[in-house]
Design a protein around this motif. Structure first.
Motif, short mmCIF file in Angstrom:
data_model
loop_
_atom_site.label_atom_id
_atom_site.label_comp_id
_atom_site.label_asym_id
_atom_site.label_seq_id
_atom_site.Cartn_x
_atom_site.Cartn_y
_atom_site.Cartn_z
N TYR A 187 -6.70 -11.03 -10.49
CA TYR A 187 -6.28 -11.40 -9.13
C TYR A 187 -6.88 -12.74 -8.71
O TYR A 187 -6.26 -13.51 -7.97
N GLN A 193 0.83 -1.20 0.00
CA GLN A 193 0.00 0.00 0.00
C GLN A 193 0.87 1.26 0.00
O GLN A 193 1.93 1.29 0.63
N LYS A 198 -11.24 -8.38 -1.03
CA LYS A 198 -11.69 -9.75 -0.77
C LYS A 198 -12.93 -9.75 0.12
O LYS A 198 -13.90 -10.48 -0.12
N GLN A 199 -12.91 -8.91 1.15
CA GLN A 199 -14.04 -8.80 2.08
C GLN A 199 -15.28 -8.26 1.37
O GLN A 199 -16.39 -8.76 1.56
N ASN A 234 -1.60 -13.00 -6.62
CA ASN A 234 -0.64 -12.01 -6.13
C ASN A 234 -0.51 -10.92 -7.20
O ASN A 234 -1.21 -10.92 -8.18
N ASP A 290 -6.18 -1.98 -1.62
CA ASP A 290 -6.14 -2.84 -0.44
C ASP A 290 -6.77 -4.18 -0.79
O ASP A 290 -7.98 -4.30 -0.96
N LYS A 291 -5.93 -5.22 -0.92
CA LYS A 291 -6.40 -6.54 -1.36
C LYS A 291 -7.37 -7.17 -0.35
O LYS A 291 -8.35 -7.79 -0.71
N SER A 292 -7.06 -7.04 0.96
CA SER A 292 -7.93 -7.66 1.95
C SER A 292 -9.30 -6.98 1.99
O SER A 292 -10.32 -7.64 2.16
N TRP A 293 -9.32 -5.66 1.76
CA TRP A 293 -10.60 -4.95 1.69
C TRP A 293 -11.42 -5.48 0.51
O TRP A 293 -12.61 -5.76 0.64
#
Length: 360
Positions: free
Chosen positions: A154, A21, A185-186, A159, A180-183
């Protein structure tokens, strides 16, 4: 028949750090393309065909809204992911699904099938997304194409920063920071795809850059293909062990690329060249602490020859093969530089920066 294309890309600076980030990279789109053509079929069976990806074609049938592949050995992961997510988006817009044939043609490989490292998986994803949207008469912006392509890519790769997606969508020179990858995904787990693409993605920044007058980009090919995903996996596995050293690399790369962006804004070729050389040193140190090969001997030769002619040179992308890039000015003897490259087994690529027209 509908045809859409997407250009390949090259990283200019900020490789590896761009995975984090708030860490910018600079990329450029080049005038080598993947083209995807789509046409409605009169039969119940659709076709996906590419001379470059496989000697065989994949056949599929429509079971309601779902696309079902009947070939178990499937080399077209990125194309299928792009189709899947784009059709999901269209279904949410209450568009009736159809059966079609899809044809892929690529400039992004050499004549004997070796990859140049121009981001073919990103380009084919982008071109497929655009072709499907146009087939279903869905109006699209560059932002929509970027987001659907980034999600599709993705989902397969697992990755990467999606910087290559941005270059294929927006074209030209650009500064890029990943989302933000985790955002994401959520959000994908709890919201519709339409809602996710309509949201502002935390961290994502795409800034088009204007190159200084008189600046020239040269590209040399090592003639050795490399695997970006594998190298990224290796460095990701080392992050926690390296800890402070990794954080320092991120900090210095960010500082370097931000200064380079200033060089574009100030029309200052010398500042850009200085930061290219600085970024090369950072990547050499990063390779040493990770015990990976980024600047292989052939790429070192490419860089050293370019530097002897006054160019500022470094590896492009993950390294370990593929291409090196050189920033030159009007004083550089390009013909002599390219001849010395050829004498040392390095192939000059006569590619140029490609600017993309705004999407419809």
């Amino acid at each position: 028949m509908i045809t859409e294309q997407a250009p390949g890309k090259l990283y200019i600076a900020g490789e590896y750090a761009v995975l984090e980030q708030d860490c910018p990279a600079i990329l450029v789109a080049v005038n080598q393309f993947i083209r995807v053509s789509i046409t409605k079929t009169k039969s119940s069976t659709g076709l996906i065909h590419s001379k470059q990806y496989s000697q065989d074609s994949i056949h599929w049938v429509r079971h309601g809204a779902e696309m079902v592949i009947d070939n178990r050995d499937n080399p077209f992961e990125y194309i299928l992911a792009a189709i899947s997510f784009t059709e999901r988006f269209c279904l949410e817009k209450h568009i009736e699904m159809q059966v079609y044939d899809l044809y892929i043609n690529s400039d992004l490989d050499s004549a004997d099938g070796k990859k140049y490292g121009l981001g073919s998986s990103a380009a084919v994803t982008v071109a497929t997304v655009k072709a499907i949207l146009r087939f279903y008469n869905v109006p699209f912006s560059n932002e929509l194409v970027y987001k659907l392509s980034a999600i599709s890519h993705y989902s397969v790769q697992g990755n990467g920063s999606a910087g290559d997606i941005a270059a294929s969508v927006y074209g030209g020179w650009l500064a890029y920071q990943t989302f933000d990858k985790s955002w994401l995904k959520q959000e994908l787990a709890h919201r519709s795809l339409s809602e996710v693409v309509d949201e502002a993605w935390p961290g994502l920044k795409i800034q088009l850059l204007t190159p200084p007058t008189g600046m020239n980009l040269m590209i040399g090919w090592s003639q050795k293909p490399a695997s970006t995903s594998r190298l990224v996996d290796e460095t990701n596995a080392n992050k926690e062990a390296l800890n402070g050293k990794y954080r320092e690399f991120i900090r210095l790369s960010r500082k370097c690329v931000l200064k380079m962006i200033v060089g574009f804004e100030r029309n200052d070729i010398d500042l850009i060249k200085k930061q290219i050389r600085e970024n090369r040193k950072l990547l050499q140190h990063f390779a040493a602490i990770n015990q990976i090969a980024i600047e292989i001997p052939r790429l070192s030769k490419l860089i050293n020859i370019a530097e002897s002619f006054g160019g500022a040179a470094k590896t492009s992308g993950a390294g370990n093969g593929d291409c090196g890039i050189v920033i030159t000015d009007e004083q550089t003897n390009i013909a002599a530089l390219e001849e010395e490259w050829r004498q040392n087994g390095i192939m000059p690529l006569d590619f140029h920066v490609h600017s993309v027209k705004l999407a419809r």
